[in-house]
Design a protein around this motif. Structure first.
Motif, mmCIF file in Angstrom:
data_model
loop_
_atom_site.group_PDB
_atom_site.id
_atom_site.type_symbol
_atom_site.label_atom_id
_atom_site.label_comp_id
_atom_site.label_asym_id
_atom_site.label_seq_id
_atom_site.Cartn_x
_atom_site.Cartn_y
_atom_site.Cartn_z
ATOM 1 N N ALA B 145 0.836 -1.202 0.000
ATOM 2 C CA ALA B 145 0.000 0.000 0.000
ATOM 3 C C ALA B 145 0.871 1.252 0.000
ATOM 4 O O ALA B 145 0.585 2.235 -0.694
ATOM 5 N N ALA B 146 1.958 1.211 0.765
ATOM 6 C CA ALA B 146 2.851 2.375 0.842
ATOM 7 C C ALA B 146 3.416 2.685 -0.542
ATOM 8 O O ALA B 146 3.440 3.836 -0.976
ATOM 9 N N GLU B 147 3.842 1.645 -1.253
ATOM 10 C CA GLU B 147 4.413 1.876 -2.588
ATOM 11 C C GLU B 147 3.372 2.480 -3.525
ATOM 12 O O GLU B 147 3.661 3.411 -4.286
ATOM 13 N N TRP B 148 2.151 1.974 -3.461
ATOM 14 C CA TRP B 148 1.129 2.508 -4.365
ATOM 15 C C TRP B 148 0.840 3.972 -4.051
ATOM 16 O O TRP B 148 0.695 4.796 -4.961
ATOM 17 N N LEU B 149 0.795 4.312 -2.761
ATOM 18 C CA LEU B 149 0.540 5.710 -2.387
ATOM 19 C C LEU B 149 1.649 6.624 -2.899
ATOM 20 O O LEU B 149 1.385 7.731 -3.368
ATOM 21 N N VAL B 150 2.895 6.171 -2.811
ATOM 22 C CA VAL B 150 4.002 6.986 -3.314
ATOM 23 C C VAL B 150 3.830 7.214 -4.816
ATOM 24 O O VAL B 150 3.992 8.330 -5.321
ATOM 25 N N ARG B 151 3.461 6.160 -5.523
ATOM 26 C CA ARG B 151 3.255 6.305 -6.979
ATOM 27 C C ARG B 151 2.158 7.326 -7.274
ATOM 28 O O ARG B 151 2.295 8.177 -8.157
ATOM 29 N N VAL B 152 1.054 7.235 -6.521
ATOM 30 C CA VAL B 152 -0.083 8.123 -6.774
ATOM 31 C C VAL B 152 0.317 9.582 -6.512
ATOM 32 O O VAL B 152 0.099 10.462 -7.346
ATOM 33 N N VAL B 153 0.946 9.821 -5.364
ATOM 34 C CA VAL B 153 1.328 11.197 -5.036
ATOM 35 C C VAL B 153 2.341 11.725 -6.044
ATOM 36 O O VAL B 153 2.247 12.859 -6.521
ATOM 37 N N GLN B 154 3.308 10.886 -6.406
ATOM 38 C CA GLN B 154 4.332 11.298 -7.372
ATOM 39 C C GLN B 154 3.681 11.695 -8.691
ATOM 40 O O GLN B 154 4.042 12.708 -9.301
ATOM 41 N N SER B 155 2.711 10.920 -9.127
ATOM 42 C CA SER B 155 2.084 11.209 -10.410
ATOM 43 C C SER B 155 1.335 12.542 -10.385
ATOM 44 O O SER B 155 1.517 13.380 -11.267
ATOM 45 N N TYR B 156 0.495 12.737 -9.349
ATOM 46 C CA TYR B 156 -0.272 13.994 -9.306
ATOM 47 C C TYR B 156 0.638 15.186 -9.032
ATOM 48 O O TYR B 156 0.351 16.301 -9.470
ATOM 49 N N ALA B 157 1.746 14.969 -8.304
ATOM 50 C CA ALA B 157 2.659 16.080 -8.029
ATOM 51 C C ALA B 157 3.416 16.472 -9.294
ATOM 52 O O ALA B 157 3.602 17.647 -9.579
ATOM 53 N N CYS B 158 3.868 15.472 -10.068
ATOM 54 C CA CYS B 158 4.663 15.765 -11.271
ATOM 55 C C CYS B 158 3.779 16.178 -12.445
ATOM 56 O O CYS B 158 4.193 16.964 -13.293
ATOM 57 N N SER B 159 2.596 15.622 -12.554
ATOM 58 C CA SER B 159 1.685 15.960 -13.656
ATOM 59 C C SER B 159 0.332 16.351 -13.078
ATOM 60 O O SER B 159 -0.577 15.532 -13.010
ATOM 61 N N PRO B 160 0.207 17.604 -12.627
ATOM 62 C CA PRO B 160 -1.029 18.027 -11.967
ATOM 63 C C PRO B 160 -2.218 17.998 -12.939
ATOM 64 O O PRO B 160 -2.045 18.071 -14.145
ATOM 65 N N THR B 161 -3.403 17.871 -12.372
ATOM 66 C CA THR B 161 -4.633 17.949 -13.156
ATOM 67 C C THR B 161 -5.607 18.842 -12.409
ATOM 68 O O THR B 161 -5.531 18.970 -11.187
ATOM 69 N N ALA B 162 -6.520 19.448 -13.161
ATOM 70 C CA ALA B 162 -7.501 20.333 -12.535
ATOM 71 C C ALA B 162 -8.431 19.552 -11.608
ATOM 72 O O ALA B 162 -8.981 20.099 -10.661
ATOM 73 N N GLU B 163 -8.603 18.255 -11.872
ATOM 74 C CA GLU B 163 -9.574 17.457 -11.113
ATOM 75 C C GLU B 163 -9.130 17.196 -9.673
ATOM 76 O O GLU B 163 -9.964 17.001 -8.802
ATOM 77 N N VAL B 164 -7.819 17.090 -9.462
ATOM 78 C CA VAL B 164 -7.331 16.675 -8.147
ATOM 79 C C VAL B 164 -6.369 17.715 -7.599
ATOM 80 O O VAL B 164 -5.408 18.080 -8.263
ATOM 81 N N ASP B 165 -6.654 18.207 -6.385
ATOM 82 C CA ASP B 165 -5.771 19.163 -5.734
ATOM 83 C C ASP B 165 -5.212 18.511 -4.471
ATOM 84 O O ASP B 165 -5.921 18.340 -3.483
ATOM 85 N N LEU B 166 -3.929 18.153 -4.525
ATOM 86 C CA LEU B 166 -3.330 17.422 -3.411
ATOM 87 C C LEU B 166 -3.231 18.255 -2.137
ATOM 88 O O LEU B 166 -2.987 17.728 -1.068
ATOM 89 N N ASN B 167 -3.410 19.581 -2.258
ATOM 90 C CA ASN B 167 -3.370 20.427 -1.062
ATOM 91 C C ASN B 167 -4.719 20.489 -0.360
ATOM 92 O O ASN B 167 -4.819 21.017 0.742
#
Lengths: 196, 194
Positions: B145-167
């Motif tokens: 689970a930890a690895e998948w979360l890192v992948r998810v955060v890395q993806s949205y952080a490096c390639s932001p989208t209007a749909e998801v705001d990590l802040n």
């Protein structure tokens, strides 16, 4: 077909630039090399790529990425459903990344430069993968297999991100092992998308 | 009480990197910033490489501790994952030295984020996240689970989208409940953790 056709001229230049990169690397490839390799004049190359060498190299990486993902799309098009499509696609993609000689060679010699280019281009790769997946998601929706409330647009974007991440880094997963591929596809990728 | 020399040196290094970047920071700068003699600094760190390695290790450990603390009061896996993501993003965005490097000299970090060394990055980042998940998942699912979360955060952080705001915790919660959580635990296990 005439050599004045801007599309074919562009492709010729990009193909030649790609050949030069495979031969000399990203740092050492010059516009002169591409002129020689393509038989297209310097002036015509600058008309196509007004930003010169930098723009041409960006476009070359984008061109090869597009070719790579088109090949990937062709390899999996006939899968019976989304889960199989993703399994086949990941196995194919991991293998071809490893076997991509030019990519490996450049990663060996000039990783920073390539990665800068890949990062800017990856932003364009996500929508490409998402668009490819969309019809398969629509089919799952028609078959009543999507979890309630799942928006196919959002699902396509989420899947594209997961796939791109797994293509880039295998992490804990062994893509030579079918049971593992099945697991990451059906749990991590599709757990929130396909109804169990 | 002033911090021990080692921490003073690492704090000074952070200040220097935030000011001029990793490439241009010299041991002289660090010694001056720390108010220590060059010889003293050398006794703790015999070169720039060991200094930067120690700095990265300390900052990573701090982030790991922040994550653990942020999830300590959580009751459910869902709350813990939302806390993890928002805390990690807030810490990384508030990290002046990291932000300078990302903005001005990304080529230093990129090799860690893609391909060969990315697997190391993924492993280390996952190891940092995992302890914060231990209370909420069966032990055989934690690292995964930890690895998948890192992948998810890395993806949205490096390639932001209007749909998801990590802040935005609300936006993160939608992403987490809709797509992430059902992938982390088989559906029959959801809701039974507390």
């Amino acid at each position: 077909m005439t050599s004045a056709d801007p599309l074919s001229l562009r492709d010729r230049v990009l193909g030649a630039a790609y050949t030069c990169v495979t031969r000399y690397g990203l740092v050492k490839t010059t516009i002169e090399d591409v002129v020689k390799e393509s038989g297209v004049s310097r002036a015509s190359i600058y008309r196509q790529f007004p930003g010169g060498r930098d723009e041409l190299l960006h476009a070359t990486v984008a061109w090869e990425l597009a070719r790579y993902f088109t090949e990937l799309a062709d390899a999996v098009r006939d899968a019976p459903d989304l889960a199989h499509l993703l399994e086949d696609g990941l196995v194919f993609a991991r293998r071809s990344v490893r076997e991509h000689e030019v990519l490996q060679k450049i990663l060996e010699t000039e990783p920073e430069r390539l990665l800068l280019l890949l990062t800017t281009e990856a932003a364009k790769t996500l929508p490409f993968i998402a668009a490819f997946l969309h019809p398969y998601l629509d089919r799952e929706a028609e078959a009543g297999r999507l979890r309630p409330g799942v928006d196919p647009d959002h699902a396509a974007d989420y899947l594209a991100r997961g796939i791109l991440s797994l293509i880039g880094e295998a992490g804990r997963w062994d893509f030579a092992e079918p049971s593992q591929v099945r697991e990451v596809v059906r749990e991590e990728l599709l757990g929130g998308i396909i109804a169990s | 009480m002033t911090p021990a020399p080692r921490d003073r040196i690492l704090d000074a290094t952070l200040t220097c990197v935030a000011r001029v970047g990793l490439g241009k920071t010299t041991l002289d700068d660090v010694a001056r910033e720390a108010g220590l003699a060059r010889a003293t600094l050398y006794r703790y760190f015999p070169g720039k490489q060991p200094l930067i390695s120690a700095l990265v290790a300390r900052e990573a450990a701090r982030l790991g501790a922040d994550l653990l603390e942020a999830t300590a009061a959580c009751r459910t896996l869902e709350d813990a994952v939302v806390e993890l993501v928002t805390t990690a993003v807030a810490s990384l965005e508030a990290h002046a030295a990291l932000q300078y490097v990302l903005l001005v000299e990304p080529e230093v970090l990129l090799p860690y984020l893609a391909f060969r060394r990315a697997d190391d990055f993924l492993r280390e980042a996952s190891a940092l996240v995992a302890p914060a998940l231990e209370a909420f998942l069966p032990s055989d699912r934690v690292a995964r689970a930890a690895e998948w979360l890192v992948r998810v955060v890395q993806s949205y952080a490096c390639s932001p989208t209007a749909e998801v705001d990590l802040n935005d915790p609300v936006s993160v919660r939608v992403l987490v409940t809709e797509f992430v959580l059902p992938g982390l635990v088989p559906s029959n296990m959801l809701g039974v953790t507390s």
